[in-house]
Design a protein around this motif. Structure first.
Motif, PDB file in Angstrom:
ATOM      1  N   GLN A 192       0.834  -1.219   0.000  1.00 39.40           N
ATOM      2  CA  GLN A 192       0.000   0.000   0.000  1.00 39.40           C
ATOM      3  C   GLN A 192       0.859   1.255   0.000  1.00 39.40           C
ATOM      4  OE1 GLN A 192      -2.571  -1.340   3.530  1.00 39.40           O
ATOM      5  NE2 GLN A 192      -4.121  -0.811   2.044  1.00 39.40           N
ATOM      6  N   GLY A 193       2.049   1.146  -0.521  1.00 41.31           N
ATOM      7  CA  GLY A 193       2.958   2.273  -0.649  1.00 41.31           C
ATOM      8  C   GLY A 193       3.906   1.973  -1.797  1.00 41.31           C
ATOM      9  N   PRO A 194       4.711   2.945  -2.185  1.00 44.28           N
ATOM     10  CA  PRO A 194       5.524   2.814  -3.390  1.00 44.28           C
ATOM     11  C   PRO A 194       6.957   2.334  -3.184  1.00 44.28           C
ATOM     12  CG  PRO A 194       5.553   5.081  -2.665  1.00 44.28           C
ATOM     13  CD  PRO A 194       4.775   4.303  -1.635  1.00 44.28           C
ATOM     14  N   GLN A 210       4.941   2.265  11.976  1.00 44.99           N
ATOM     15  CA  GLN A 210       5.074   3.651  12.411  1.00 44.99           C
ATOM     16  C   GLN A 210       4.159   3.946  13.595  1.00 44.99           C
ATOM     17  OE1 GLN A 210       3.609   5.384   8.827  1.00 44.99           O
ATOM     18  NE2 GLN A 210       5.621   5.688   7.918  1.00 44.99           N
ATOM     19  N   GLU A 256      14.262  10.523   6.622  1.00 43.67           N
ATOM     20  CA  GLU A 256      13.546   9.818   5.547  1.00 43.67           C
ATOM     21  C   GLU A 256      12.351   9.025   6.049  1.00 43.67           C
ATOM     22  OE1 GLU A 256      15.661   7.547   2.791  1.00 43.67           O
ATOM     23  OE2 GLU A 256      16.713   9.274   1.947  1.00 43.67           O
ATOM     24  N   ARG A 259       6.890  11.284   8.391  1.00 35.79           N
ATOM     25  CA  ARG A 259       5.775  11.619   7.496  1.00 35.79           C
ATOM     26  C   ARG A 259       4.927  12.690   8.174  1.00 35.79           C
ATOM     27  NH1 ARG A 259       8.469   8.263   5.311  1.00 35.79           N
ATOM     28  NH2 ARG A 259       7.886   6.175   4.578  1.00 35.79           N
ATOM     29  N   THR A 261       1.255  14.756   7.114  1.00 37.00           N
ATOM     30  CA  THR A 261       0.198  14.854   6.108  1.00 37.00           C
ATOM     31  C   THR A 261      -0.915  15.773   6.593  1.00 37.00           C
ATOM     32  OG1 THR A 261       0.662  12.600   5.399  1.00 37.00           O
ATOM     33  CG2 THR A 261      -1.474  13.516   4.757  1.00 37.00           C
ATOM     34  N   ARG A 286       3.818  10.719  11.533  1.00 40.73           N
ATOM     35  CA  ARG A 286       4.205   9.319  11.701  1.00 40.73           C
ATOM     36  C   ARG A 286       5.721   9.176  11.759  1.00 40.73           C
ATOM     37  NH1 ARG A 286      -0.365   5.729   8.704  1.00 40.73           N
ATOM     38  NH2 ARG A 286      -1.978   7.323   8.813  1.00 40.73           N
ATOM     39  N   GLY A 354       3.416   1.631   7.050  1.00 41.70           N
ATOM     40  CA  GLY A 354       2.849   2.966   7.228  1.00 41.70           C
ATOM     41  C   GLY A 354       1.349   2.918   7.420  1.00 41.70           C
ATOM     42  N   ALA A 355       0.733   1.838   6.998  1.00 45.01           N
ATOM     43  CA  ALA A 355      -0.719   1.715   7.107  1.00 45.01           C
ATOM     44  C   ALA A 355      -1.082   0.910   8.342  1.00 45.01           C
ATOM     45  CB  ALA A 355      -1.260   1.047   5.850  1.00 45.01           C
TER      46      ALA A 355
ATOM     47  N   THR B 224      -2.589   9.772  -2.131  1.00 43.08           N
ATOM     48  CA  THR B 224      -1.860   8.594  -1.659  1.00 43.08           C
ATOM     49  C   THR B 224      -2.020   8.467  -0.140  1.00 43.08           C
ATOM     50  OG1 THR B 224       0.274   7.462  -1.691  1.00 43.08           O
ATOM     51  CG2 THR B 224       0.335   9.809  -1.375  1.00 43.08           C
ATOM     52  N   HIS B 225      -1.756   7.281   0.367  1.00 44.43           N
ATOM     53  CA  HIS B 225      -1.913   6.977   1.795  1.00 44.43           C
ATOM     54  C   HIS B 225      -0.894   7.772   2.620  1.00 44.43           C
ATOM     55  CE1 HIS B 225      -2.201   4.669   5.461  1.00 44.43           C
ATOM     56  NE2 HIS B 225      -3.148   3.899   4.947  1.00 44.43           N
ATOM     57  N   ALA B 226      -1.327   8.274   3.768  1.00 46.39           N
ATOM     58  CA  ALA B 226      -0.466   9.128   4.592  1.00 46.39           C
ATOM     59  C   ALA B 226       0.707   8.388   5.221  1.00 46.39           C
ATOM     60  CB  ALA B 226      -1.293   9.773   5.710  1.00 46.39           C
ATOM     61  N   GLY B 227       0.636   7.055   5.305  1.00 47.29           N
ATOM     62  CA  GLY B 227       1.686   6.325   5.986  1.00 47.29           C
ATOM     63  C   GLY B 227       2.836   5.900   5.087  1.00 47.29           C
ATOM     64  N   PRO B 228       2.556   5.056   4.103  1.00 48.29           N
ATOM     65  CA  PRO B 228       3.655   4.430   3.362  1.00 48.29           C
ATOM     66  C   PRO B 228       4.472   5.372   2.492  1.00 48.29           C
ATOM     67  CG  PRO B 228       1.605   3.167   3.168  1.00 48.29           C
ATOM     68  CD  PRO B 228       1.254   4.489   3.763  1.00 48.29           C
ATOM     69  N   SER B 229       3.862   6.416   1.920  1.00 42.42           N
ATOM     70  CA  SER B 229       4.580   7.225   0.925  1.00 42.42           C
ATOM     71  C   SER B 229       5.594   8.159   1.549  1.00 42.42           C
ATOM     72  CB  SER B 229       3.595   8.076   0.123  1.00 42.42           C
ATOM     73  OG  SER B 229       2.767   7.264  -0.633  1.00 42.42           O
ATOM     74  N   PRO B 230       6.884   7.976   1.229  1.00 40.25           N
ATOM     75  CA  PRO B 230       7.893   8.931   1.699  1.00 40.25           C
ATOM     76  C   PRO B 230       7.569  10.330   1.196  1.00 40.25           C
ATOM     77  CG  PRO B 230       8.927   6.973   0.770  1.00 40.25           C
ATOM     78  CD  PRO B 230       7.472   6.882   0.443  1.00 40.25           C
ATOM     79  N   MET B 231       7.926  11.336   1.979  1.00 42.97           N
ATOM     80  CA  MET B 231       7.616  12.720   1.610  1.00 42.97           C
ATOM     81  C   MET B 231       8.174  13.058   0.223  1.00 42.97           C
ATOM     82  SD  MET B 231       5.926  13.753   4.292  1.00 42.97           S
ATOM     83  CE  MET B 231       5.859  15.549   4.379  1.00 42.97           C
ATOM     84  N   MET B 233       8.567  11.227  -2.308  1.00 38.25           N
ATOM     85  CA  MET B 233       7.890  10.567  -3.435  1.00 38.25           C
ATOM     86  C   MET B 233       6.447  11.054  -3.613  1.00 38.25           C
ATOM     87  SD  MET B 233       9.312   6.672  -2.963  1.00 38.25           S
ATOM     88  CE  MET B 233       8.534   6.011  -4.448  1.00 38.25           C
ATOM     89  N   ARG B 234       6.034  12.013  -2.792  1.00 37.55           N
ATOM     90  CA  ARG B 234       4.661  12.504  -2.883  1.00 37.55           C
ATOM     91  C   ARG B 234       4.519  13.614  -3.920  1.00 37.55           C
ATOM     92  NH1 ARG B 234       2.554  12.765   3.444  1.00 37.55           N
ATOM     93  NH2 ARG B 234       3.166  10.622   3.913  1.00 37.55           N
ATOM     94  N   ASP B 236       2.082  16.228  -3.521  1.00 38.75           N
ATOM     95  CA  ASP B 236       1.068  16.719  -2.583  1.00 38.75           C
ATOM     96  C   ASP B 236       0.693  18.155  -2.926  1.00 38.75           C
ATOM     97  OD1 ASP B 236      -0.463  17.470  -0.428  1.00 38.75           O
ATOM     98  OD2 ASP B 236       1.033  17.009   1.106  1.00 38.75           O
ATOM     99  N   VAL B 274      -5.080  10.555   4.295  1.00 33.36           N
ATOM    100  CA  VAL B 274      -4.812  10.463   2.864  1.00 33.36           C
ATOM    101  C   VAL B 274      -4.224  11.791   2.388  1.00 33.36           C
ATOM    102  CG1 VAL B 274      -5.810  10.108   0.572  1.00 33.36           C
ATOM    103  CG2 VAL B 274      -6.719   8.840   2.536  1.00 33.36           C
ATOM    104  N   VAL B 275      -3.068  11.709   1.704  1.00 29.81           N
ATOM    105  CA  VAL B 275      -2.513  12.895   1.056  1.00 29.81           C
ATOM    106  C   VAL B 275      -3.511  13.305  -0.027  1.00 29.81           C
ATOM    107  CG1 VAL B 275      -0.612  13.780  -0.350  1.00 29.81           C
ATOM    108  CG2 VAL B 275      -0.153  12.110   1.473  1.00 29.81           C
TER     109      VAL B 275
END
Lengths: 409, 409
Positions: A192-194, A210, A256, A259, A261, A286, A354-355, B224-231, B233-234, B236, B274-275
């Protein structure tokens, strides 16, 4: 030569399950405790019974498919996830973990392995929290983090309660969720993330989750008509927004792993020709390290307290709404997953979740760990959520390896 | 010694009218074309008939109370405003203009003045736009700015149309609004802003109305989800908000007459974890000089076009929604009001209207001007709207002076 899963069968089962609640855009709408959710569980139960598993429930609607072991007085190793989806969800979120559990169990049965202790596939009730809040409901009640009575009172948009639905589906007469003992828990889930996709990894070894802190920043001033009031006579809380938004996003760039948001901004009254009397900005912070998360909190508190400057008719208040502490998964299970991935020849890396997942609840009581598979563009909670068959297979193979490692087989 | 109004009688009438639709918080809820609105109009009609005025209507529900003059072939001088209120409105917005009109007319009758031409008190239908959009409905149809057919189709929250209500109250059979000729129009209104109070003036001489331009700035990125995505890579769109909000508010500080308001900010999806994929920011720009307003527009367009910088996955688009050009009131009438205030010994200053009024519509067709009285803290569209009796009296006296000046009496 290690035992491996049947990737084609796993994929076929995923596609079959996706038809129940399948949407025109190739996603899935199978929300918790709806008739479609029950239909999905019935299909899963049929598959489980065909390989000789017994189906058990608890009073919050958690479902367990059990394979007896040599010593059935030992607590079971549980593997699983959830079958409920978001209203415009995908085919893999949760479902992969349950059906990979089935595939792992099927291979154990096919190989005629008699494990030392029972193994069970868990299908937790209402992980998504989409129809009924909060999320991770079934696992939360099991873990003692949520109260069954309060959970039963939660209602959906039509005013139907969890309790009414649990009664209707016949779950309420089953044992108290907290009566059930578990030895350890393993969960496969899409990332659920990239990150895994960007790093080109087959599998993620999830070391923990997190910590999450949720806030509302409430900015107040004086509501007034957009026309007559000169700018200099206004007490417009919108003036605080640039520094606030910039400061919050900066808190997310501390390292890194951090987070930050802002998912919600709301003005009141919500009228285009009225200077707002109130602006509310949500904050989601987070970090996988609780101390760093605390210092992010401190930075936010300072930012908010210093925001209004000299205009005494403006106020800014920080309201903390929720705090989910950092979760560290069981070191032994994490090592076992890492070793499994290595021995199977998959590329892998450590990753922090992260989720939210059922594992985060379960980990409060028993040794727990997770395996992630990459998903396309990191997109989830979306009908276009996508993974490749070889990715599902890799995750399931690592799960199988970790299960066998735990069982000492 | 100039003729003056009876301030006590005017105040008594204001208090009487406020009982119809009066709220617990001392405000008024007498929305357009409701039974309460009709009841308020009936009370007003009774008062008018008692001093010998004839009541006339048109097909959009505008109401006129007429006093014949020496030459009734001449077009009437019209004075007035509206009796409908906001749902949580005050006792003075609109009502003061109508009842001051009645008081002026009563004094003319009492003094046995026979004016050269007819005088009428206008009570325009649905100035507020609260129950039925748009605002300034009756005066807008009269002025040819709104279409009667379209206006009849406008529905309230319960699905009841203006047409149904006009039929029900018997207005529809009356003449086409545009058939009515008017010589000139004068309106007394509360300021609905803080300027007169802050400057300590008894009366405002309204020289015209601000031009207004409404926009939405639509910022898009990737949800995108607020947890998994590094800042890093967003994508936003919230990142664009600080520079946008700051830039918009700066446009409002170009000179003292400029206004820039952000009344609405909305994120989509509106979810705290959610971003956002989209952020929409409303903009309301105002200025009494059309050229300056155009250059404010140009600055906004430049701001929005240069906002995204190097992130090609972010977009920012400026959507113009509405443009109400600057209105300049009739120089002769404005001079007459200024002279009246001076001769009566009131303190006064020129002021530009920031709010919408029936006068803005009427001014598109005939010579028009307005008089403002201060209101406490500039608060209006609110049950706590408040003016003092001597302020109502001062405004009505200036209105009377301007009427007599126009009539050459």
């Amino acid at each position: 030569m290690p035992i491996k899963v049947n990737g084609a069968r796993l994929w076929e089962n995923l596609m079959q399950m996706a038809k129940i609640g399948g949407t025109a855009k190739e996603g899935c709408n199978r929300q918790a405790l709806t008739d479609l959710d029950i239909k999905g569980r019935a299909l899963f139960s049929d598959w489980c019974r065909k390989i000789g598993l017994q189906i058990q429930y608890d009073a919050v609607g958690n479902m367990f498919a059990r394979l007896d072991g040599r010593d059935n007085h030992l607590n079971p190793l549980v593997i699983g996830s959830h079958l409920d989806t978001q209203p415009t969800g995908g085919k893999y979120d949760g479902v992969l973990g349950v059906l990979a559990g089935l595939e792992v169990m099927t291979r154990i049965v096919e190989e005629k392995i008699i494990p030392e202790r029972p193994i069970e596939i868990a299908c937790w009730m209402n992980e998504e929290g989409a129809r009924f809040a909060p999320a991770m409901m079934g696992s939360g009640v099991w873990a003692g983090m949520l109260d069954l009575g309060e959970v039963r009172a939660s209602i959906d948009l039509e005013g139907i309660s969890v309790g009414i639905e649990l009664d209707r589906h016949g779950y309420s007469s089953h044992p108290d969720p907290q009566d059930k003992d578990i030895a350890a828990y393993l969960e496969l889930h899409i990332e659920q993330g990239p990150v895994l996709e960007a790093e080109g990894k087959d599998v993620g070894v999830v070391t923990g989750a997190q910590g999450i802190r949720w806030y509302d920043v409430v900015l107040t001033g004086q509501e007034t008509h957009a026309g007559p009031s000169p700018m200099a006579m206004r007490h417009d809380p919108m003036r605080l927004v640039p520094a606030l938004v910039q400061g919050i996003l900066e808190i997310g760039t501390r390292d890194e792993a951090a987070r930050a948001t802002i998912g919600q901004v709301h003005t009141a009254p919500f009228s285009r020709n009225v200077v707002p009397g109130k602006v509310v900005v949500s904050v989601d912070l987070r970090h996988p390290n609780e101390q760093v998360l605390q210092s992010m909190h401190d930075d936010l508190a300072t930012l908010v307290s210093e925001l209004t400057g000299e205009d005494r008719k403006l106020t800014s208040i920080l309201e903390e709404i929720w705090h989910s502490p950092v979760v560290a998964f069981d070191a032994g299970l994490v090592t076992s997953i890492r070793r499994g991935a290595k021995e199977l020849g998959y590329s892998y890396c450590d990753i922090v979740s992260g989720a939210g997942h059922d594992s985060l609840m379960v980990a409060r009581k028993v040794p727990t760990a997770m395996i992630f598979t990459p998903c396309r563009d990191g997109i989830s909670h979306n009908e276009s959520e996508h993974i490749e068959p070889h990715q599902a297979e890799a995750g399931a193979n690592v799960l199988l390896a970790a299960v066998l490692d735990y069982l000492g087989s």
